[in-house]
Motif scaffolding. Structure first.
Motif: not given
Length: 369
Positions: A301-308
């Motif tokens: 879910i978090f791979k490449g995303e700034e959400v946590g």
């Protein structure tokens, strides 16, 4: 298209919630969905209430094999499903056996196996299925370490959730009224899940967190009736003298889970071997960022995303990451807004339904319209 979803578990957790959402979305797209479940369980009740055709498997002190085989052969021959999807590894051998007996001169439809949890056990008869689905790269990696021959027919397909409305402006403040955990001041952090998921590490972390946030609340959300799992946690809480800082909510009604995540300033988990983690999507969907170890299926879910924040290390590093994010309102709220956007963009039930339907069509050799 006619599909049978098999899950003979006796309880209801994230895997069953996923099957429910998937089945509803497939039905919305014109697919006829049936379930095969263990009789007398919550699975029978809930899937029946949703209007699906539910077939029951006999169970009493273990599988009644002869009766189960006869029953399942009859169902397979009568219904002639296009797709039969097995959703627990324990159901794989019996289903493959029955499928062979039901169609000895050539199979009808396609047989597939879906893995919702990581496993490193040998999988008897996995070679007999036409396709394998894993819910994350973590689950796929664990499976293929034991069953490398399955690599060519293994696909990763992600969960999706019903996306709620955009969080209101009050969510991105530190003094908002709590909807479920009423009266609790900033900060509130929480962990949602069954009590075998390493909650003890979060308990041990509380003294470190209290040094920076004397009024912190940690909420453990989940069924706390298994005393063998919960009593060691409670005993350690008393030893540390942090009783007033830890809340066991017990089971929360499904319709209130969004309120629980809304109340949290951070959703945290110390579980390192999650299959995927629908709870993390639910947290992000109400604007609550996640702090977790950099291990398990939710890493996707978090791979490449700034959400946590994904933490490498142990308790000290995890506590430090949690403290840093609680101190930085701007970053925390930015991550929260990005989390909602991510779920809306990539992890809606509509996106999940389209992905699975395309997969089923490819499995059946049906050209997309």
């Amino acid at each position: 298209m006619k599909i049978l979803l098999i899950n003979n578990g006796k309880g209801w957790s994230g895997g069953q919630e996923h099957l429910k959402d998937l089945a509803v979305e497939l039905r919305n797209n014109g697919v006829e969905v049936h379930f095969l479940v263990r009789g007398g369980t919550v699975n029978e009740t809930r899937f029946t209430e949703l209007g699906f055709t539910v077939h029951l498997m006999p169970y009493k002190h273990g599988w009644n094999t002869v009766k189960a085989v006869r029953n399942l052969i009859s169902i397979m021959r009568r219904e002639r499903f296009d797709i039969v999807s097995i959703n627990r590894e324990h159901d794989l051998p019996l289903t493959v056996l029955v499928y062979r007996l039901a169609f000895p001169f050539g199979r009808r439809g396609r047989l597939m196996m879906s893995y919702h949890l990581p496993t490193e056990r040998q999988q008897p008869l996995l070679g007999a299925v036409d396709a394998v689905v894993c819910i994350s790269e973590h689950v796929k990696t664990k499976l293929l370490q034991r069953m490398p021959a399955a690599a060519a027919k293994t696909t990763v397909l992600y969960y999706g959730i019903v996306v709620p409305p955009l969080p209101d402006g009050a969510k991105f403040t530190t003094d908002r009224p709590r909807r479920y955990l009423q009266g609790r001041p900033f900060p509130v952090i929480g962990m949602v899940g069954e009590f075998w998921k390493n909650q003890i590490e979060l308990v041990e972390m509380l003294p470190l967190l209290r040094r920076e946030f004397p009024d912190i609340t940690v909420a453990f959300v989940g069924n706390n009736k298994d005393r063998a799992l919960v009593e060691p946690l409670e005993a350690r809480v008393r030893e540390l003298g942090v009783e007033q800082h830890l809340v066991f909510t017990g089971l929360v009604p499904r319709e209130r889970i969004g309120d629980v995540f809304y109340d949290m300033d951070l959703s945290v988990t110390t579980h390192r071997n999650e299959g995927f983690g629908i709870v993390h999507l639910e947290s992000l969907a109400v604007g609550t960022p996640v702090v977790a170890y950099n291990e398990g299926g939710f890493v996707d879910i978090f791979k490449g995303e700034e959400v946590g924040v994904l933490v490498d290390g142990g308790t000290a590093e995890f506590a430090a990451a949690t403290i840093d994010l609680l101190k930085d309102d701007v970053r925390r709220f930015t991550l929260g807004r990005a989390g909602y956007e991510l779920v809306e963009r990539r992890y809606s039930v509509q996106a999940m339904g389209r992905t699975y339907l395309q997969f089923y069509r490819q499995l059946l050799g049906i050209q997309s319209a």
